[in-house]
Scaffold this active site. Sequence first.
Site, short mmCIF file in Angstrom:
data_model
loop_
_atom_site.label_atom_id
_atom_site.label_comp_id
_atom_site.label_asym_id
_atom_site.label_seq_id
_atom_site.Cartn_x
_atom_site.Cartn_y
_atom_site.Cartn_z
N GLU A 112 27.61 72.01 27.36
CA GLU A 112 27.00 70.69 27.17
C GLU A 112 25.68 70.55 27.91
O GLU A 112 24.84 69.74 27.54
CB GLU A 112 27.94 69.60 27.68
CG GLU A 112 29.09 69.33 26.75
CD GLU A 112 30.37 69.13 27.52
OE1 GLU A 112 30.35 69.21 28.75
OE2 GLU A 112 31.40 68.90 26.86
N CYS A 341 37.61 40.71 41.77
CA CYS A 341 37.79 40.65 40.32
C CYS A 341 39.27 40.48 39.96
O CYS A 341 39.80 39.38 40.10
CB CYS A 341 37.16 41.86 39.67
SG CYS A 341 36.72 41.52 37.97
N HIS A 466 32.08 41.63 41.63
CA HIS A 466 32.32 42.80 42.48
C HIS A 466 31.26 42.88 43.59
O HIS A 466 30.21 43.51 43.39
CB HIS A 466 32.23 44.07 41.64
CG HIS A 466 33.38 44.26 40.71
ND1 HIS A 466 34.53 44.92 41.07
CD2 HIS A 466 33.56 43.88 39.43
CE1 HIS A 466 35.37 44.93 40.06
NE2 HIS A 466 34.81 44.30 39.04
N GLU A 468 31.20 44.65 46.14
CA GLU A 468 31.05 46.00 46.72
C GLU A 468 29.80 46.73 46.22
O GLU A 468 29.24 47.55 46.93
CB GLU A 468 32.30 46.85 46.45
CG GLU A 468 32.59 47.23 45.00
CD GLU A 468 33.45 46.21 44.25
OE1 GLU A 468 33.46 45.02 44.64
OE2 GLU A 468 34.10 46.60 43.26
N1 GLN Z 1 41.15 43.20 33.88
C1 GLN Z 1 40.47 42.04 34.38
C2 GLN Z 1 39.47 41.50 33.36
O1 GLN Z 1 39.05 42.22 32.47
C3 GLN Z 1 39.78 42.32 35.71
C4 GLN Z 1 38.69 43.33 35.58
C5 GLN Z 1 38.26 43.91 36.90
O2 GLN Z 1 38.98 43.79 37.90
N2 GLN Z 1 37.11 44.54 36.94
O3 GLN Z 1 39.08 40.37 33.45
#
Ligand code: GLN
Length: 509
Positions: A112, A341, A466, A468
Amino acid sequence: MQKCDPYLNMDAGTLNPSEHGEVFVTCDGGETDLDLGHYERFIDRELTKKSSTMSGKIYSKVLSDERKGLFLGKTIQIIPHITNEIMNQIISSADNSDVHIAEVGGTVGDYEAMAWIEAIRQMKRKVGEENVLYCHVVYIPYLGVSKEFKTKPAQNSVRDLREAGIQPDILFVRSDEPVNAEAFEKMSLYCDVEKDAIVALPNAVSVYEVPLRMEEGGIGNYICSRLEISCSKPNLKDWSSLVDKIRSNKPSITIGVIAKYMSNEDTYLSVFEALRAAAWHHNLDVEIIWVDSERIELSNKNLEDLDGILVPGGFGVRGVEGKIAASRYARKNNIPYLGLCLGMQVAVIDFAREVLGDEEANSSEMNPDAKNKVIYIMPDQINVDLGGSMRLGDYEAKLNKKSRSYLAYGKTKIIERHRHRYEFNNDYRETLEKAGLVIAATSTDGKLVEIIEHKDHPFFVASQFHPEYKSRPDKPHPLFRDFVASVKHRKSLLSSKSTNGTIAQKKPQ
Ligand code: GLN
């Protein structure tokens, strides 16, 4: 900076994290290889989708141009059409930077990767020989039995690269132990690379030490002279003091990360790095304990010794009950909690189950038939196909001034990165708020819940985004920073009550 991944995916969005590690999200919503997270943490710049290129993206562009008839009847071939597109995407990613670093993933010789190697070979002709440097990363194993470093595998990979038309200018030599001078002589002779251009990279205590080692070896000057760039001496004072801090002996805290992808350390890479950065900021080491969420479903036992609990992002129903149980445990036992999340969604589910007296309350992702779907897909998102309905990348949020999160950020407007499909269901907002849930942040129009908290708890903060991704080794994200502060505070309170009165000391790794 740019990561070129030769595999055939369009982006990292659909890759399984247990196989491939974390999906890193850029501010413009790119779902990328986790290396982009390293790049951002090291250079402290936000990158975009353009910094992540995979073969799927290249092929799809070439094939769609072919359908539009843009190749005027020509036969479409790897050379020149695919290689031209690779070069175009590298040049376009470089934007206006003085120097662009494009990392081609994989190993020389991978099927690849061939088109990519050929494209970077051609780059020399396209932008001028004096403007291209080829850096090759090689590994030198140490044979304990015969007590010698083996340079042969490195020599062979340089030979393979030469067969593809590329003579490396610089070698980065990875090894478990510092490589001796004899091995360097050999490498220089057989690989035809100047000794000044061979950089030793033995295992370091911390990955953040690597730039310092590189600078000590003088490779910065070598690169500048080869590219004919005049550069002042870099100021690495802050970076050095970060590394000193990381290496110093300091008290340790234990954070449980409640997870289901347990087979690959890299799955929560940015979360772990954000936790470490926050710990270093408070002069602490952090011991990260993986807690298998499927095991908590059976018993809370795995949570008892933790100083703090973190529930990271995740998808799908497996292990979710354990995550809900962990957030309940943190809430009821005053253990600092940070939810990211899915970690926010499970915290909402836990509280709703109690307030509504319905232990079946859930997210429609986990149980589409639940009576009380406190997390759901907003009605205007229902008919969009899976990829399209994701909320990805930067969104602005406003903070409630009476919240713990506002104290952490010290401002009301924030921009944070998202990667999710489901949202807090506003039908339950009033009921849950009345019962004590704090809506600490929403989207600027007030419609989407961005952070929830619990009152009368040392630290219970959970965000729909998120955080982080925006943490840096020397600038921890405010939510991580204050989460760890709360863990530290609680731990010192507990230990001042205990007999020996000290926080456990942990040796640096
Ligand atoms: N599964 C959940 C959603 O789609 C949380 C996604 C996540 O934690 N990144 O809303």
